[in-house]
Enzyme design. Structure first.
Site, PDB file in Angstrom:
ATOM      1  N   HIS A  38    -100.161 -13.520  17.340  1.00  0.00           N
ATOM      2  CA  HIS A  38     -99.265 -13.090  18.412  1.00  0.00           C
ATOM      3  C   HIS A  38     -99.529 -11.647  18.818  1.00  0.00           C
ATOM      4  CE1 HIS A  38     -95.731 -15.975  19.065  1.00  0.00           C
ATOM      5  NE2 HIS A  38     -96.659 -16.658  18.423  1.00  0.00           N
ATOM      6  N   GLU A 107     -99.246 -19.161  24.919  1.00  0.00           N
ATOM      7  CA  GLU A 107     -97.902 -18.891  25.440  1.00  0.00           C
ATOM      8  C   GLU A 107     -97.936 -17.632  26.292  1.00  0.00           C
ATOM      9  OE1 GLU A 107     -97.983 -18.718  21.844  1.00  0.00           O
ATOM     10  OE2 GLU A 107     -97.339 -20.753  21.333  1.00  0.00           O
TER      11      GLU A 107
END
Length: 322
Positions: A38, A107
């Site tokens: 991330h 994402e």
């Protein structure tokens, strides 16, 4: 036999702690480990997002046995696929063959940082398919010139390449991604115990290939504290992929989950120290057909007691039950 894994959750701990945690997971007897990749945490209260690939390199040197895996890396926006292939080859060499490359279509939360907008699902999957082809070719030893719809590669070659390329896993979430994974991947990756996803993966060509699932848990001898922590840091988990893939930042996730109650979270995430509840939460994954299940202990500051409890109580109970 079902294998049980440990998650290095980069959104909730710093890099040195993550390496310490996976060393502890190896010592506790977990069968494998996975690592999120991330740029942002889901919520501000999680508070971390170190570079996963540096963590993996350090983990490869600090551990001896436990397999490593990205869960998952998006090879289309923040990272060019040619660079992902280089990173994967390097970690496979550092870990002496213990690495698997988990890939997904990404994402908005993490990919928006380089600009360019966030394309619709169909375009993301087309781009993802092209990226996987580039990665596979380079890991297989090609000297690659490629001019595609989304990517250009000019005279790329991996100079340090393992004899055995890392297996490639692909995240599945709908019919198109299942079909792609069945055709292109060595294993399937999912975050919900949906038998339908695995059946679609099999129809696409994935029959007989491993499938890896993941679920969050929140161990604490004080159940009320566990529920509060799970609500504080993981209430986004129930949004589902269609929502989670689109929101661009932590403020969006905070807004989308503002009406989620602690009891709602506790209904879907096992909290406390009742080992039976944890076994019951894992069981649907095994019944759906997952042969590997990675656990996420919620709370970066609560890994050591979880690892002790997992070694002494949870892992023996899971292996007996499943």
């Amino acid at each position: 036999m079902v294998r049980f894994g440990y998650t290095m959750m980069t959104e909730q701990a710093g890099p040195r702690d993550l390496v310490e945690h996976v060393v502890g997971a190896e010592r506790a007897g977990f069968d494998f480990s996975v690592t999120s990749d991330h740029y942002f945490p889901w919520l501000d209260t999680q508070g971390h997002a170190p570079y996963a690939w540096s963590v993996l390199g350090a983990a490869a040197q600090a551990t001896e046995r436990i397999p490593l895996m990205t869960y998952v890396t998006c090879p289309t926006t923040r990272y060019h696929p040619a660079v992902v292939a280089q990173k994967a080859a390097t970690v496979q060499l550092l870990s002496q063959g213990r690495f698997r490359l988990g890939l997904g279509s990404g994402e908005n939360l993490n990919e928006h940082v380089v600009g360019g907008g966030w394309p619709p699902v169909a375009s993301r999957l087309e781009k993802f398919e092209e990226a996987v082809g580039i990665i596979r070719a380079l890991l297989d030893g090609a000297e690659l010139d490629h001019r595609g719809r989304y990517f250009d590669v000019r005279g790329a070659r991996l100079w340090d390449r393992p004899d055995t390329p890392p297996p490639i896993g692909m995240a599945v979430s709908g019919p198109r991604s299942c079909a792609l994974a069945g055709q292109l991947a060595d294993l399937a990756i999912a975050t919900e115990p949906d038998r339908g996803l695995l059946e679609a993966f099999d129809r696409g060509g994935g029959a007989g290939k491993p499938r890896v699932g993941q679920l969050p848990v929140c161990y604490d001898p004080d159940r009320d504290k566990a529920v509060a922590r799970a609500h504080d840091q993981f209430r986004w988990f129930g949004n589902g992929w269609k929502v989670n893939a689109e929101l661009p930042g932590t403020a969006g996730f905070a807004g989308a989950t503002q009406f989620v109650r602690p009891e709602d979270v506790a209904a879907s995430i096992p909290c406390g120290d009742d080992v039976g509840a944890f076994v019951d939460a894992v069981r649907p994954y095994a019944k759906a057909g997952f042969d590997e299940i990675a656990l996420i202990q919620i709370g970066g500051d609560h890994q050591r007691p979880f690892l002790d409890w997992a070694e002494q109580t949870l892992l023996p109970a899971l292996r007996t039950a499943l």
